[in-house]
Design an enzyme around this catalytic site. Structure first.
Site, mmCIF file in Angstrom:
data_model
loop_
_atom_site.group_PDB
_atom_site.id
_atom_site.type_symbol
_atom_site.label_atom_id
_atom_site.label_comp_id
_atom_site.label_asym_id
_atom_site.label_seq_id
_atom_site.Cartn_x
_atom_site.Cartn_y
_atom_site.Cartn_z
ATOM 1 N N GLY A 110 -2.523 6.464 -0.624
ATOM 2 C CA GLY A 110 -2.683 6.412 -1.777
ATOM 3 C C GLY A 110 -2.003 5.687 -2.555
ATOM 4 N N ASN A 111 -1.813 5.547 -3.797
ATOM 5 C CA ASN A 111 -0.996 4.577 -4.458
ATOM 6 C C ASN A 111 -0.420 5.085 -5.686
ATOM 7 O OD1 ASN A 111 -2.786 3.989 -6.789
ATOM 8 N ND2 ASN A 111 -4.155 3.241 -5.330
ATOM 9 N N HIS A 112 0.511 4.370 -6.530
ATOM 10 C CA HIS A 112 1.156 5.138 -7.601
ATOM 11 C C HIS A 112 0.363 5.342 -8.667
ATOM 12 C CE1 HIS A 112 4.835 5.074 -5.528
ATOM 13 N NE2 HIS A 112 4.846 3.946 -5.227
ATOM 14 N N SER A 113 -0.838 5.085 -8.703
ATOM 15 C CA SER A 113 -1.551 4.946 -10.141
ATOM 16 C C SER A 113 -1.804 6.503 -10.611
ATOM 17 C CB SER A 113 -3.035 4.354 -10.059
ATOM 18 O OG SER A 113 -3.919 4.489 -11.085
ATOM 19 N N ALA A 165 -7.337 2.541 -9.475
ATOM 20 C CA ALA A 165 -6.491 1.747 -8.495
ATOM 21 C C ALA A 165 -7.176 2.243 -7.256
ATOM 22 C CB ALA A 165 -4.965 1.877 -8.372
#
Ligand code: CTP
Length: 400
Positions: free
Chosen positions: A208-211, A276
């Site tokens: 995943g990512n930090h969004s 994102a």
């Protein structure tokens, strides 16, 4: 612009109440019809005589008049107003608003209000930072209300920090901008994407990512308050509650988000892709949890995902507006310009992830808008809801 607009102002017991007569005056000068409600403690900070003189209306506070039992109709007030501004909003009022504790006229009116609600907190820095206050503000924000964040500076306590009521001129400008842009999305359908996608590796892990999805959620809420019917397609961890004006579709992977976007895009006038999206996804998803055996896990082979924005750009109709985001760390404008043209966009919102106060998890953002003809407009650091308003104002200006 404000001629005939019915603006209800709730003032609570905070030292910053002294700024409110000036705001009432600014609104009246522009033709607004202003009615003021004071909480019982607000009387210690500002006089009803000043406010009734400037607003040319009686100031309300009690649910009924003791001498003759005449009832103050908070339901009508809430239904007939065009905007309800609660400023300054003390910590106690924020808690009551968040939890529906209807023990004064301001809160009962709030609970009956059908108009947009703007809330401008003001208090001492530590009270403002306290998790209790921040949770209440988050609750109110998620409910779709516009929070006018307090400014930083000298506080009445002698401390410095966030907690000063935003200056009356700035609150006036926010109200003016709201009525200026509000009508422009009336009857329009707006599709917004937000948050991070999750690409599964095995049944318990994902890439995943930090969004956090806060920027996309702010755009969805602001578009709704400007009169649009909004569909929000977001990652499963994005925090938003469905409301009458915002339909929420949660998706997990880039592929699921693509499917949902392709299905809903044709039905929308404006599409804003703030999500994102993962650029890569595991080639294979293990059906069992991958066990550690003391050795390095050598490879997880990744394959590219479909660029959803580019796919939407390919099928875009002439009467649709497509807005993308570009999160860059170097050659910011050049990279964003390339994305704008490659993906057939009408507008790209550029973030420089290296700037403090921009990007993931912040409540603020710093953006530059880039248009196909090469023009740009850069904005200073602002709360995400106001950034959303800047983006939507630009959209309103180019909508066919
Ligand atoms: N985007 C998308 N689908 C993807 C990847 C990105 O729709 N698979 C969209 C994002 O929602 C955003 C825009 O493309 O609106 C730009 O995303 P960004 O991560 O800045 O750029 P990329 O095009 O993915 O390029 P790179 O990662 O190489 O910078």
């Amino acid at each position: 612009m404000l001629k005939g607009k019915k603006i209800l102002i709730g003032i609570t017991g905070s030292i910053a109440a002294y700024k409110m007569p000036y705001l009432v005056r600014l609104l009246k000068k522009e033709g607004a019809e202003v009615t003021v409600i004071l909480t019982p403690t607000a009387f210690d900070f500002v006089t009803p005589l000043t406010l009734s003189t400037l607003s040319e209306n009686p100031v309300l506070s009690a649910p009924y008049k003791k001498e003759n039992g005449e009832w103050t109709n908070h339901v009508t007030l809430g239904i007939t107003s065009d905007l309800f501004l609660i400023a300054p909003a003390s910590a106690s009022t924020l808690a009551k608003l968040a939890n529906g504790i209807a023990d004064n006229l301001l809160i009962t009116t709030y609970l009956a209000a059908r108009c947009p609600v703007f809330i401008a907190p003001a208090m001492d820095v530590d009270m403002f930072r306290h998790p209790a206050t921040q949770n209440n503000i988050d609750t109110l924000r998620q409910r779709g209300h516009l929070i006018i964040d307090p400014a930083e500076g000298d506080l009445a306590s002698g401390l410095k920090g966030a907690g000063r009521l935003e200056e009356p001129e700035n609150i006036f400008k926010i109200i003016q901008d709201f009525f200026l842009t509000k009508q422009n999305l009336n009857g329009k359908k707006v599709l917004v994407t937000a948050g991070s996608t999750c690409e599964p590796i095995d049944p318990v892990r994902f890439i995943g990512n930090h969004s956090s999805g806060k920027m996309g959620v702010a755009i969805a809420e602001e578009a709704a308050s400007m009169g649009a019917t909004v569909t929000l397609i977001c990652g499963k961890m994005t925090n938003i509650h469905e409301s009458k004006w915002i339909r929420v579709i949660k998706t997990e992977t880039a592929q699921e988000m693509l499917n949902a976007c392709l299905e809903h895009a044709p039905d929308n006038d404006v599409i804003i892709k703030a999500a994102a999206v993962a650029d890569f996804t595991p080639q294979q998803v293990s059906s069992e949890k991958i066990k550690k055996d003391g050795n390095a896990l050598k490879t997880i082979e990744l394959k590219p995902t479909v660029d959803i924005l580019a796919a939407l750009g390919k099928q875009k109709r002439k009467d649709q507006i497509l807005v993308g985001f570009a999160l860059e760390t170097e050659n910011v404008i050049a990279n964003a310009t390339r994305k704008l043209h490659d993906k057939n966009l009408d507008l790209i919102v550029v973030n420089d992830a290296t700037q403090e106060g921009a990007g993931f998890h912040c409540n603020t953002n710093i953006i530059t808008l880039l248009f196909p003809d090469g023009t740009t407009s850069a904005f200073e650091k602002k709360p995400k809801r106001l950034v959303a308003r800047d983006i939507l104002s630009a959209v309103c200006a180019i909508i066919p």
